[in-house]
Design a protein around this motif. Structure first.
Motif, PDB file in Angstrom:
ATOM      1  N   TRP A 122      -0.473   0.787   1.437  1.00  0.00           N
ATOM      2  CA  TRP A 122      -1.175   1.536   0.389  1.00  0.00           C
ATOM      3  C   TRP A 122      -1.396   0.633  -0.821  1.00  0.00           C
ATOM      4  CZ3 TRP A 122      -3.538   5.985   1.266  1.00  0.00           C
ATOM      5  CH2 TRP A 122      -3.152   6.737   2.395  1.00  0.00           C
TER       6      TRP A 122
ATOM      7  N   GLU B 241     -11.988  11.062  15.353  1.00  0.00           N
ATOM      8  CA  GLU B 241     -12.111  11.640  14.027  1.00  0.00           C
ATOM      9  C   GLU B 241     -12.765  10.640  13.053  1.00  0.00           C
ATOM     10  OE1 GLU B 241     -10.273  10.899  11.150  1.00  0.00           O
ATOM     11  OE2 GLU B 241     -11.056  12.624  10.026  1.00  0.00           O
TER      12      GLU B 241
ATOM     13  N   MET C 123      -4.685  15.591   5.616  1.00  0.00           N
ATOM     14  CA  MET C 123      -3.579  14.706   5.283  1.00  0.00           C
ATOM     15  C   MET C 123      -4.109  13.329   4.880  1.00  0.00           C
ATOM     16  SD  MET C 123      -0.307  14.745   5.057  1.00  0.00           S
ATOM     17  CE  MET C 123       1.012  13.570   4.866  1.00  0.00           C
ATOM     18  N   TYR C 124      -5.117  12.843   5.596  1.00  0.00           N
ATOM     19  CA  TYR C 124      -5.748  11.551   5.274  1.00  0.00           C
ATOM     20  C   TYR C 124      -7.255  11.737   5.373  1.00  0.00           C
ATOM     21  CZ  TYR C 124      -0.984  10.043   5.885  1.00  0.00           C
ATOM     22  OH  TYR C 124       0.373   9.929   5.742  1.00  0.00           O
ATOM     23  N   HIS C 125      -7.974  11.184   4.436  1.00  0.00           N
ATOM     24  CA  HIS C 125      -9.418  11.409   4.396  1.00  0.00           C
ATOM     25  C   HIS C 125     -10.097  10.280   3.627  1.00  0.00           C
ATOM     26  CE1 HIS C 125      -9.515  12.538   0.104  1.00  0.00           C
ATOM     27  NE2 HIS C 125      -8.322  13.046   0.329  1.00  0.00           N
TER      28      HIS C 125
ATOM     29  N   ILE D 295      -0.585   8.484  -4.787  1.00  0.00           N
ATOM     30  CA  ILE D 295      -1.575   8.843  -5.814  1.00  0.00           C
ATOM     31  C   ILE D 295      -2.086   7.563  -6.475  1.00  0.00           C
ATOM     32  CG2 ILE D 295      -1.739   9.866  -8.130  1.00  0.00           C
ATOM     33  CD1 ILE D 295      -0.239  12.262  -6.907  1.00  0.00           C
ATOM     34  N   GLY D 296      -3.402   7.495  -6.622  1.00  0.00           N
ATOM     35  CA  GLY D 296      -3.994   6.281  -7.189  1.00  0.00           C
ATOM     36  C   GLY D 296      -4.073   5.151  -6.184  1.00  0.00           C
TER      37      GLY D 296
ATOM     38  N   TYR E 121      -5.318  -4.726  -6.530  1.00  0.00           N
ATOM     39  CA  TYR E 121      -6.145  -3.522  -6.574  1.00  0.00           C
ATOM     40  C   TYR E 121      -7.365  -3.710  -5.664  1.00  0.00           C
ATOM     41  CZ  TYR E 121      -3.697  -1.491 -10.619  1.00  0.00           C
ATOM     42  OH  TYR E 121      -2.758  -0.933 -11.445  1.00  0.00           O
TER      43      TYR E 121
ATOM     44  N   TYR F 191      -3.130  11.918 -15.477  1.00  0.00           N
ATOM     45  CA  TYR F 191      -3.491  10.593 -15.948  1.00  0.00           C
ATOM     46  C   TYR F 191      -3.661  10.619 -17.472  1.00  0.00           C
ATOM     47  CZ  TYR F 191      -4.493   8.728 -11.268  1.00  0.00           C
ATOM     48  OH  TYR F 191      -4.382   8.272  -9.969  1.00  0.00           O
TER      49      TYR F 191
ATOM     50  N   VAL G 163       0.849  13.986  -1.718  1.00  0.00           N
ATOM     51  CA  VAL G 163       1.735  12.848  -1.431  1.00  0.00           C
ATOM     52  C   VAL G 163       1.829  11.994  -2.691  1.00  0.00           C
ATOM     53  CG1 VAL G 163       2.163  10.862   0.061  1.00  0.00           C
ATOM     54  CG2 VAL G 163       0.997  12.892   0.976  1.00  0.00           C
TER      55      VAL G 163
ATOM     56  N   TYR H  62       3.103   9.784   8.398  1.00  0.00           N
ATOM     57  CA  TYR H  62       2.527   8.634   7.715  1.00  0.00           C
ATOM     58  C   TYR H  62       1.191   8.267   8.346  1.00  0.00           C
ATOM     59  CZ  TYR H  62       6.893   7.894   5.214  1.00  0.00           C
ATOM     60  OH  TYR H  62       7.966   8.039   4.379  1.00  0.00           O
ATOM     61  N   ILE H  63       0.400   7.518   7.610  1.00  0.00           N
ATOM     62  CA  ILE H  63      -0.942   7.146   8.081  1.00  0.00           C
ATOM     63  C   ILE H  63      -0.879   6.257   9.324  1.00  0.00           C
ATOM     64  CG2 ILE H  63      -1.177   5.088   6.625  1.00  0.00           C
ATOM     65  CD1 ILE H  63      -4.102   5.981   6.132  1.00  0.00           C
TER      66      ILE H  63
ATOM     67  N   LYS I 257     -13.065   1.516   6.101  1.00  0.00           N
ATOM     68  CA  LYS I 257     -13.127   2.602   5.124  1.00  0.00           C
ATOM     69  C   LYS I 257     -11.881   2.602   4.254  1.00  0.00           C
ATOM     70  CE  LYS I 257     -15.501   5.839   8.149  1.00  0.00           C
ATOM     71  NZ  LYS I 257     -15.306   6.989   9.029  1.00  0.00           N
ATOM     72  N   LEU I 258     -12.062   3.108   3.061  1.00  0.00           N
ATOM     73  CA  LEU I 258     -10.900   3.377   2.216  1.00  0.00           C
ATOM     74  C   LEU I 258     -10.425   4.793   2.500  1.00  0.00           C
ATOM     75  CD1 LEU I 258     -11.912   1.840  -1.221  1.00  0.00           C
ATOM     76  CD2 LEU I 258     -10.599   0.816   0.651  1.00  0.00           C
ATOM     77  N   ILE I 259      -9.147   4.920   2.774  1.00  0.00           N
ATOM     78  CA  ILE I 259      -8.583   6.223   3.120  1.00  0.00           C
ATOM     79  C   ILE I 259      -7.646   6.688   2.008  1.00  0.00           C
ATOM     80  CG2 ILE I 259      -7.219   7.505   4.821  1.00  0.00           C
ATOM     81  CD1 ILE I 259      -9.868   6.496   5.930  1.00  0.00           C
ATOM     82  N   TYR I 260      -7.758   7.933   1.658  1.00  0.00           N
ATOM     83  CA  TYR I 260      -6.892   8.553   0.651  1.00  0.00           C
ATOM     84  C   TYR I 260      -5.882   9.457   1.345  1.00  0.00           C
ATOM     85  CZ  TYR I 260     -10.454   7.107  -2.691  1.00  0.00           C
ATOM     86  OH  TYR I 260     -11.322   6.364  -3.445  1.00  0.00           O
ATOM     87  N   ALA I 261      -4.708   9.511   0.781  1.00  0.00           N
ATOM     88  CA  ALA I 261      -3.731  10.481   1.272  1.00  0.00           C
ATOM     89  C   ALA I 261      -3.951  11.797   0.559  1.00  0.00           C
ATOM     90  CB  ALA I 261      -2.309   9.997   1.013  1.00  0.00           C
ATOM     91  N   ASN I 262      -3.514  12.855   1.180  1.00  0.00           N
ATOM     92  CA  ASN I 262      -3.556  14.154   0.519  1.00  0.00           C
ATOM     93  C   ASN I 262      -2.894  14.051  -0.853  1.00  0.00           C
ATOM     94  OD1 ASN I 262      -2.324  16.938  -0.145  1.00  0.00           O
ATOM     95  ND2 ASN I 262      -3.863  17.358   1.421  1.00  0.00           N
ATOM     96  N   GLN I 263      -3.471  14.719  -1.807  1.00  0.00           N
ATOM     97  CA  GLN I 263      -3.011  14.626  -3.201  1.00  0.00           C
ATOM     98  C   GLN I 263      -1.567  15.073  -3.402  1.00  0.00           C
ATOM     99  OE1 GLN I 263      -5.966  17.166  -4.812  1.00  0.00           O
ATOM    100  NE2 GLN I 263      -4.899  19.037  -4.226  1.00  0.00           N
TER     101      GLN I 263
END
Lengths: 636, 636
Positions: free
Chosen positions: A632, A481, B600-602, A538-539, A565, B565, A534, A301-302, A526-532
């Protein structure tokens, strides 16, 4: 090294003080059943009974002894910074009792001594004798290193001798290994202070015997038909997870994926990494690198939490990271930090320090409230209004508890915080390597180094050399990182452009008194995204500032966090929240979604309106009241 | 009424034929353990042993008898349309055996007769005697109504007499009621054919005794200390759900919320609605209206599925509707249809027909494959790549099974499909009310009515009167919720503008031979939103066309459905898919999300590309191969 470094970080000094002033006395009360309205422990009493100093019966989990061990280990670290004669004497007296409880031949485990002396070693799979031994070995080593007192170390050396006579690959010995790994990493720590090759060999035996066919636990089960039965004999074994639960499904070198009970896994891998370094074994090195990657790139997890499922408190499969049903045990994050540290010793790569840093500012300390008297076992990434109605989410609590029936986490976190100075830097002949930017004073041969940092709140770092003579040492600095692309480095105010290699920059200079190195880390949120892969995320995005992961709480943002949001963080501001101690909040504009119908299902669409949002550091959630929480957030 | 209506719908005739030609013989094989590689049933054999016609021991669940009853009930309905001498004789022979198995005093339950004759009625909470009796009563009524044969009805009348002598509020009787409701609704059906007031009274007793304090199950448990123990005595009772599990936590009139095991709940409420109408009880009427609303406006999936949690197969709390861990048992949807029907008889409101229609085209028939030889117990709204690795989602299967250990669902669905004609319309003195637009021929006093409809694929509906004389009858037509704002109505080609009252329009005319009523329903596919309280579906939409809910399958759209989507359905087209029989697919342009990093996170964001998507009717998923499936899609 323990004597040569002094932690001075405001953030961490406060935590260490909390451990010293609050957690240690609080846990002592817990271990002695002096906390009202908390789960009883009975852990000290069990030793008193075993020592013949008290009457009564054993009470507690089969691993209750280990809570005492972790408490001693915590005190050991803490006494260095916070000397305390009374506490010191209390520990010495406790160690005396432990010594009295130890049997002639060295055996020490109050559960078996008091409840089932006839079944010693009969159920390694479930019953934690070797696990408890491991924790006492760690406590003994730490207490010896901190105080120079050998009593507990001697007790444990004697027990280890018995264990070595009992277990091994030789004919006539039991070919067993623990159901819960821990003694492996402990024996390797013991070897560091004793230099006794038997300690190394025994660790190596336990590590390599594990998972060989035919499975030891199968034979053991046959042998004890009808005796020393546990919960695990009644059910489909190990919650249906088979021997993967205990990482005993395959010999270590054949393991491709991190599986099973997450704490067991990372304790095991920690030992494997340490052994790989100590014996210079290439195939073990490849194995732990593979398992490390498997965790941090596919199962973490993040927040640094691990263990996606409450069933077996276990890993499940790659990229399966639900935010509301997960386990993320505090102990598992602490264990992952141990693993990161041993990997860092095995090979130089900034990733280990990156993950360690993620763990210390997020998924470990979230397990304790800010004042050190309430604890989480499970660290969710989402608290919603449904969990308390769901029987399959009963493990997810929104309020930290006074004490826990399975009380592994509170003392584990305490000993980790109290020993955090061990993880800041390392020195080799020609190099000093800074892994963590935690303020400290480091005393080396002929020179000292002052590290000043306000992390996690401020990205300005300063190192100052104090030396009468010119020092020839390379200084290697981990570049986190999260700031890699924007970091600025200065030596005595002079900007340096240096290559980042394996996550570190290296300054090869001759250092003089009052030389400074300064670093400027980019701390913009920063806004962080998880790997797609996961699908849960998503979204969605998470908010990170420096190493700190943020979350929204109902307290600041109203109910129904799921309907909020985030677009971007254009107008983000940092805000002091005194109730969070140094913890800083972030405020920014987001959106709240509203449905256009009160019906259960409709085709009227939804609408959004702007709303002011406040995020707080994840580790600090649930400290100001209780309600929903969410890491999230929907991306607008 | 059973003899006066003949179903002619292409869609439903195919299903009824599948039941007749495939399901009935298939289930007979199952009940007789003639299916290779399927869970054994032993259900017929149990009766043969009890009848003294075979040797052996009881095998199966405690409610195994009920599978036989449901099979007989299905055959009863099916024989009307598909006469079959051999099948008819087989049932008669089976009923003979059942009669021989019945004890002198009327008792009939092979589990207790063969396994524990000494413990009859000792564990109503768990052991389903009254539940099985209920199913046999239903079978008896149906078989009598279809064939005029009274044998099974007599057997059950005798058993009901024993039950009435055993249970009741009078002193000397047991004040018990079933752990699994079913006999209540069955007794009310029996009363419809027998007119025996005792049958009504007994149903009323069971309905009203339930949940009174002190709880009967508590006393029963005390009484049977150590005997007739079940799984439920070892655990925290009823999966920790208390007596809410069985809706026995409060007397019916005090129940505010639909709780506990979903099938039990809707069977109970069905009976309560029927009783409320039969005895004209206002407080019961208010109670069932409240419970109905609680289900359909706060606890029902878009497919008509109910039961959000596998633990206790139960309701959890309002708006808690996870798509991947839910239960949505086929039986629960069938039961909700029964409840809708009884509510419709209790008061005129189109909502009951709307939900019934949702159920028949979605969450009920999804429980069976298109050829009638594979069955689901659990009907998920999402199959993802993680479920098969998760021990807490082991109940979610992606492939229908040949037979099930707990085989309640297959025969329940079969009897429902075989009797669907019972739910199309109702006639009172001055009015005929059309509830469902399922093609049929209806024969009334002196006139007939032909209903032509290609639902669920086409929205053109036609009713034609055939009569030698002028007919004075109001014709009331339900206007489905999904077309309410756009419906067009014509009488003999003349457009009519009529108010929709309680979901119906009423045509008060004098009808002549060949008069027609035509309706045009808007069948354009729509994006449907869930209520904003359903956090699982925030940011998501489902696709509905007419009454049919659609889903995406991996087979048509590739893996990783979670990354797809939907923006709008501007270019949607209908496509024939022969492998789905009449089932029509929808094709349209959507988007596929891709992450901009393999980490994993980016912080690299995500990108979208257009992609062609294909949706198929939800009920037909998993018929062409196995993979991911998803009802709720991300809204672009």
């Amino acid at each position: 090294m323990l004597e040569t470094i002094k932690l001075t970080s405001e953030f961490w000094s406060r935590y260490q003080e909390v451990v010293s002033k609050n957690v240690i006395p609080y846990q002592w009360q817990a271990l002695n059943d002096q906390l009202p309205d908390a789960e009883p422990s009975h852990a000290v009493k069990n030793f008193e009974i075993a020592a013949g100093l008290a009457e009564g019966e054993y009470y507690g989990e089969v691993f209750q002894d280990s809570d005492v061990a972790k408490w001693i280990e915590t005190v050991a670290y803490s006494l260095r910074e916070y000397p305390n004669q009374e506490l010191s004497e209390r520990v010495d007296r406790l160690i005396e009792i432990i010594g009295q409880a130890q049997e002639e031949d060295g055996y020490l485990n109050t559960y078996y001594q008091l409840k089932h002396p006839e079944y010693k070693w009969a159920n390694l799979r479930d019953n934690h004798e070797l696990y408890c031994a491991g924790h006492f070995i760690e406590a003994a080593v730490a207490y010896y290193q901190s105080t120079g007192k050998r009593q507990l170390l001697s007790i444990m050396e004697k027990f280890v001798e018995l264990i070595q006579q009992t277990f091994g690959s030789e004919a006539g010995k039991r070919h067993g290994y623990p159901g819960h790994e821990e003694i492996e990493l402990a024996l390797l720590r013991m070897y560091d202070v004793t230099d006794n090759p038997m300690h190394l060999e025994l660790a190596k035996y336990f590590i390599e015997e594990r998972g060989k066919a035919p499975n030891y636990f199968e034979g053991e089960k046959e042998e004890r038909q009808g005796k020393d039965l546990t919960w695990n004999d009644d059910n489909h074994i190990n919650f249906g997870l088979g021997y993967e639960y205990q990482q005993a499904h395959l010999p270590i070198r054949q393991q491709e994926q991190a599986v099973g009970h997450a704490v067991r896994a990372v304790y095991y891998y920690t030992a494997v990494a340490d052994l790989a370094k100590k014996i210079g074994d290439q195939s073990l090195t490849e194995t732990v690198k593979r398992l490390w990657q498997d965790i941090v790139e596919r199962q973490m997890y993040i927040t640094g939490g691990i263990g996606s499922s409450a069933i077996g408190e276990s890993f499940t499969c790659h990229h399966d990271l639900p935010n509301d049903t997960m386990y993320c045990e505090t102990c598992a994050s602490v264990g992952l930090a141990f693993f990161a540290n041993k990997m860092q010793q095995l090979e130089l790569s900034g990733e280990y320090g990156d993950i360690f840093e993620k763990l210390i500012y997020n998924g470990t300390i979230s397990g304790m409230n800010l004042t050190g008297d309430r604890f989480f076992y499970v660290n969710p990434l989402e608290i919603n209004q449904f969990q308390k109605h769901r029987k399959d989410q009963e493990h997810v609590l929104y309020e930290r508890q006074k004490w826990l029936k399975t009380a592994c986490c509170p003392p584990n976190l305490a000993r980790f915080i109290a020993s955090l100075d061990r993880y800041i830097l390392s020195e080799e002949t020609e190099t000093i390597t800074i892994h963590q930017y935690i303020s400290c004073e480091y005393q080396s041969q002929g020179f000292s180094l002052t590290l000043q940092s306000d992390l996690p709140w401020n990205g300005a770092i300063r190192l100052t050399i104090k030396s009468k003579e010119v020092v020839k040492k390379a200084i290697r600095l981990r570049i986190p990182e999260w700031t890699k692309e924007t970091v600025q480095i200065y030596v005595n105010q002079q900007s340096k452009t240096l290559p980042i290699e394996q996550g570190y920059v290296t300054l090869e200079e001759s250092w003089q008194n009052q030389d400074t190195i300064t670093l400027e880390f980019d701390m913009s949120p920063k806004l962080i995204y998880a790997n797609q892969q996961v699908i849960e995320n998503i979204g969605k995005v998470a908010i990170q500032k420096g190493p700190v992961i943020y979350c929204l709480e109902e307290l600041d943002n109203g109910a129904d966090l799921a309907r909020l949001y985030v677009e971007e963080l254009a107008d983000v501001e940092t805000q002091e929240l005194p109730s969070l101690y140094q913890g800083k909040a972030l405020t920014f504009t987001g959106y709240r979604m509203a449905g256009n119908s009160t019906k259960m299902y409709h085709d009227k669409g939804v609408t959004f309106e702007k709303t002011a949002l406040t995020a707080v550091p994840y580790y600090a959630w649930g400290n100001r009241g209780y309600g929903e929480m969410r890491v999230w957030l929907n991306k607008y």
